[in-house]
Design a protein around this motif. Structure first.
Motif, PDB file in Angstrom:
ATOM      1  N   ALA A 105       0.852  -1.187   0.000  1.00 22.92           N
ATOM      2  CA  ALA A 105       0.000   0.000   0.000  1.00 22.92           C
ATOM      3  C   ALA A 105       0.884   1.231   0.000  1.00 22.92           C
ATOM      4  O   ALA A 105       2.004   1.212   0.526  1.00 22.92           O
ATOM      5  CB  ALA A 105      -0.917  -0.002   1.212  1.00 22.92           C
ATOM      6  N   THR A 106       0.375   2.286  -0.587  1.00 19.30           N
ATOM      7  CA  THR A 106       1.095   3.544  -0.617  1.00 19.30           C
ATOM      8  C   THR A 106       0.093   4.683  -0.720  1.00 19.30           C
ATOM      9  O   THR A 106      -1.073   4.477  -1.081  1.00 19.30           O
ATOM     10  CB  THR A 106       2.109   3.586  -1.792  1.00 19.30           C
ATOM     11  OG1 THR A 106       2.951   4.724  -1.634  1.00 19.30           O
ATOM     12  CG2 THR A 106       1.410   3.629  -3.141  1.00 19.30           C
ATOM     13  N   HIS A 107       0.519   5.870  -0.423  1.00 14.97           N
ATOM     14  CA  HIS A 107      -0.344   7.054  -0.522  1.00 14.97           C
ATOM     15  C   HIS A 107      -0.515   7.439  -1.990  1.00 14.97           C
ATOM     16  O   HIS A 107       0.430   7.320  -2.777  1.00 14.97           O
ATOM     17  CB  HIS A 107       0.275   8.221   0.264  1.00 14.97           C
ATOM     18  CG  HIS A 107      -0.659   9.367   0.435  1.00 14.97           C
ATOM     19  ND1 HIS A 107      -0.835  10.313  -0.528  1.00 14.97           N
ATOM     20  CD2 HIS A 107      -1.485   9.684   1.462  1.00 14.97           C
ATOM     21  CE1 HIS A 107      -1.728  11.192  -0.114  1.00 14.97           C
ATOM     22  NE2 HIS A 107      -2.137  10.830   1.100  1.00 14.97           N
ATOM     23  N   PRO A 108      -1.699   7.892  -2.394  1.00 20.26           N
ATOM     24  CA  PRO A 108      -1.920   8.262  -3.798  1.00 20.26           C
ATOM     25  C   PRO A 108      -0.955   9.320  -4.327  1.00 20.26           C
ATOM     26  O   PRO A 108      -0.675   9.355  -5.525  1.00 20.26           O
ATOM     27  CB  PRO A 108      -3.355   8.799  -3.802  1.00 20.26           C
ATOM     28  CG  PRO A 108      -4.004   8.212  -2.604  1.00 20.26           C
ATOM     29  CD  PRO A 108      -2.909   8.024  -1.580  1.00 20.26           C
ATOM     30  N   ALA A 109      -0.407  10.162  -3.454  1.00 21.11           N
ATOM     31  CA  ALA A 109       0.515  11.210  -3.897  1.00 21.11           C
ATOM     32  C   ALA A 109       1.981  10.799  -3.791  1.00 21.11           C
ATOM     33  O   ALA A 109       2.874  11.601  -4.068  1.00 21.11           O
ATOM     34  CB  ALA A 109       0.274  12.482  -3.085  1.00 21.11           C
ATOM     35  N   SER A 110       2.244   9.540  -3.409  1.00 16.44           N
ATOM     36  CA  SER A 110       3.628   9.090  -3.225  1.00 16.44           C
ATOM     37  C   SER A 110       4.347   8.922  -4.560  1.00 16.44           C
ATOM     38  O   SER A 110       3.722   8.808  -5.616  1.00 16.44           O
ATOM     39  CB  SER A 110       3.656   7.759  -2.467  1.00 16.44           C
ATOM     40  OG  SER A 110       3.179   6.718  -3.317  1.00 16.44           O
ATOM     41  N   ALA A 111       5.670   8.884  -4.486  1.00 16.49           N
ATOM     42  CA  ALA A 111       6.478   8.666  -5.691  1.00 16.49           C
ATOM     43  C   ALA A 111       6.151   7.320  -6.330  1.00 16.49           C
ATOM     44  O   ALA A 111       6.077   7.209  -7.552  1.00 16.49           O
ATOM     45  CB  ALA A 111       7.961   8.740  -5.341  1.00 16.49           C
ATOM     46  N   GLY A 121      -4.024  -0.545  -4.071  1.00 17.37           N
ATOM     47  CA  GLY A 121      -3.238  -0.380  -2.854  1.00 17.37           C
ATOM     48  C   GLY A 121      -2.971   1.071  -2.493  1.00 17.37           C
ATOM     49  O   GLY A 121      -1.973   1.374  -1.860  1.00 17.37           O
ATOM     50  N   LEU A 122      -3.876   1.952  -2.876  1.00 16.01           N
ATOM     51  CA  LEU A 122      -3.717   3.360  -2.545  1.00 16.01           C
ATOM     52  C   LEU A 122      -4.537   3.676  -1.304  1.00 16.01           C
ATOM     53  O   LEU A 122      -5.742   3.422  -1.264  1.00 16.01           O
ATOM     54  CB  LEU A 122      -4.157   4.240  -3.716  1.00 16.01           C
ATOM     55  CG  LEU A 122      -3.396   4.002  -5.014  1.00 16.01           C
ATOM     56  CD1 LEU A 122      -3.971   4.857  -6.130  1.00 16.01           C
ATOM     57  CD2 LEU A 122      -1.910   4.266  -4.838  1.00 16.01           C
ATOM     58  N   VAL A 123      -3.875   4.197  -0.285  1.00 17.17           N
ATOM     59  CA  VAL A 123      -4.549   4.549   0.965  1.00 17.17           C
ATOM     60  C   VAL A 123      -4.175   5.977   1.336  1.00 17.17           C
ATOM     61  O   VAL A 123      -3.007   6.330   1.389  1.00 17.17           O
ATOM     62  CB  VAL A 123      -4.203   3.558   2.102  1.00 17.17           C
ATOM     63  CG1 VAL A 123      -4.738   2.180   1.784  1.00 17.17           C
ATOM     64  CG2 VAL A 123      -2.723   3.485   2.357  1.00 17.17           C
ATOM     65  N   ALA A 124      -5.166   6.785   1.577  1.00 20.87           N
ATOM     66  CA  ALA A 124      -4.927   8.213   1.820  1.00 20.87           C
ATOM     67  C   ALA A 124      -4.921   8.586   3.291  1.00 20.87           C
ATOM     68  O   ALA A 124      -4.433   9.658   3.650  1.00 20.87           O
ATOM     69  CB  ALA A 124      -5.978   9.052   1.085  1.00 20.87           C
ATOM     70  N   ASP A 125      -5.462   7.709   4.152  1.00 21.57           N
ATOM     71  CA  ASP A 125      -5.536   8.055   5.570  1.00 21.57           C
ATOM     72  C   ASP A 125      -5.564   6.769   6.401  1.00 21.57           C
ATOM     73  O   ASP A 125      -5.687   5.669   5.859  1.00 21.57           O
ATOM     74  CB  ASP A 125      -6.761   8.934   5.853  1.00 21.57           C
ATOM     75  CG  ASP A 125      -8.067   8.274   5.468  1.00 21.57           C
ATOM     76  OD1 ASP A 125      -8.278   7.089   5.830  1.00 21.57           O
ATOM     77  OD2 ASP A 125      -8.893   8.933   4.807  1.00 21.57           O
TER      78      ASP A 125
END
Length: 139
Positions: A105-111, A121-125
């Motif tokens: 999982a990673t943040h939607p704004a991550s590299a 696997g996009l998690v914002a919070d």
């Protein structure tokens, strides 16, 4: 797989470079009987154990072929999506063996999300992360 005899090679045993010797490779094992083997002259070169790449992102079978040509025998995939892609590339003969970290999982704004075009696997919070972790996945 062929039987190969490497002559005049210096084996690195993990601690030191040994004096020149002969090494018999019999299929996927180190052997001791050179009968019937093809012989390659090592000219005093170093023989290393297989290398491990600890952080890759698989894209296709060509990735594993390229790694194998560079002496990488094992690669650790760090979250390639979809998991079915990684599963389809495991256990292929003649290429690098791949192990996987599983679902990531990673943040939607991550590299990683931006560079790799991640759509899963996009998690914002923290709430989204808890939900993601609680889901059943196979990889």
């Amino acid at each position: 797989m062929d039987k190969i005899v490497l002559t005049n090679v210096r084996v690195f045993d993990g601690e030191r470079l040994l004096e020149p010797a002969t090494v018999v490779i019999d299929g996927d094992r180190i052997g001791d009987d050179p009968a019937g083997a093809r012989t390659w002259a090592g000219h005093g070169a170093a023989l290393l154990p297989g290398l491990i790449d600890c952080h890759i992102h698989l894209t296709n079978a060509a990735t594993l072929s390229a790694l194998a040509r560079q002496g990488v025998t094992t690669a650790l995939d760090m979250g390639t999506e979809p998991p079915e892609l990684v599963a389809s590339l495991r256990g292929q003969p003649g290429v690098t063996d791949v192990r996987s970290s599983g679902a990531s999982a990673t943040h939607p704004a991550s590299a990683h999300a931006k560079r790799m075009g991640r759509s899963q696997g996009l998690v914002a919070d923290p709430d989204e992360a808890r939900t993601y972790v609680s889901q059943d996945r196979k990889s």
